[in-house]
Design a protein around this motif. Structure first.
Motif, PDB file in Angstrom:
ATOM      1  N   GLY A 111      35.010  30.486  42.216  1.00 32.82           N
ATOM      2  CA  GLY A 111      34.903  29.363  41.137  1.00 32.82           C
ATOM      3  C   GLY A 111      34.794  30.057  39.747  1.00 32.82           C
ATOM      4  N   ILE A 112      35.248  31.311  39.676  1.00 25.92           N
ATOM      5  CA  ILE A 112      35.193  31.700  38.031  1.00 25.92           C
ATOM      6  C   ILE A 112      36.470  31.781  37.633  1.00 25.92           C
ATOM      7  CG2 ILE A 112      34.560  34.258  36.975  1.00 25.92           C
ATOM      8  CD1 ILE A 112      32.579  34.699  39.306  1.00 25.92           C
ATOM      9  N   LEU A 113      37.483  32.237  38.554  1.00 23.11           N
ATOM     10  CA  LEU A 113      38.805  32.308  38.261  1.00 23.11           C
ATOM     11  C   LEU A 113      39.797  31.662  38.482  1.00 23.11           C
ATOM     12  CD1 LEU A 113      40.349  35.045  37.284  1.00 23.11           C
ATOM     13  CD2 LEU A 113      40.402  35.841  39.579  1.00 23.11           C
ATOM     14  N   LYS A 114      40.941  31.256  37.984  1.00 22.81           N
ATOM     15  CA  LYS A 114      42.012  30.210  38.321  1.00 22.81           C
ATOM     16  C   LYS A 114      42.926  31.150  38.827  1.00 22.81           C
ATOM     17  CE  LYS A 114      43.664  28.540  34.912  1.00 22.81           C
ATOM     18  NZ  LYS A 114      44.168  27.970  33.719  1.00 22.81           N
ATOM     19  N   CYS A 115      43.710  30.399  39.838  1.00 19.82           N
ATOM     20  CA  CYS A 115      45.042  31.301  40.406  1.00 19.82           C
ATOM     21  C   CYS A 115      46.125  31.164  39.194  1.00 19.82           C
ATOM     22  CB  CYS A 115      45.434  30.790  41.795  1.00 19.82           C
ATOM     23  SG  CYS A 115      46.747  31.619  42.506  1.00 19.82           S
TER      24      CYS A 115
END
Length: 151
Positions: A103-107
């Motif tokens: 939930g912190i980072l986008k792919c």
């Protein structure tokens, strides 16, 4: 040599030992530039025995969540977080890169299902030094530069 005096905060958080030049990124990823209320201080390129030069961020009247501390670890793994209560350091701890990031980072893969469906992006840390993570859904590996761009 003149000295800059910074007043102590009564309640809040001090993020110390941020590598020089990364303090502003810490403020941005924590969205502290939109902070209401207490003072926000960024001390940049401060002398440090441990790092040579470091940045420090002081946030008055605010305490960080575990998710926010994990975000800091991604860009400043050497950082320490000091919780200040009644002008004294009540807690002090070193940030750590978790084994799993959710939930912190986008792919970075535009075709990844996590960028199109109502799913929480999830990554596994495959290397802490240098930092590398792998997407749970599409298995794309991202390195530090892509990680910083997708926080």
């Amino acid at each position: 040599m003149s000295e800059l005096k910074v007043t102590a905060i009564k309640e809040g958080t001090v993020i110390d030992h941020i590598p020089a030049g990364k303090g502003l990124k810490v403020i941005q990823i924590l969205k502290l530039d939109k902070l209401d209320g207490g003072a926000l201080l960024l001390a940049a390129n401060v002398h440090s025995k441990k790092l040579g030069k470091k940045d420090i961020v002081k946030i008055e009247g605010r305490f960080l969540s575990e998710e926010e501390v994990n975000k800091i670890a991604l860009i400043a793994p050497s950082a320490t977080v000091n919780i200040v209560r009644d002008y004294k350091v009540a807690e002090k701890f070193q940030v750590g890169i978790p084994e799993e990031i959710s939930g912190i980072l986008k792919c970075a893969n535009p075709n990844c299902v996590s960028n199109h469906e109502y799913t929480t992006p999830k990554f596994y840390v495959i290397s802490k030094e240098p930092l590398k993570v792998r997407c749970h859904y599409c298995e794309r590996t991202m390195e530090e530069k892509e990680i910083l761009a997708n926080l």
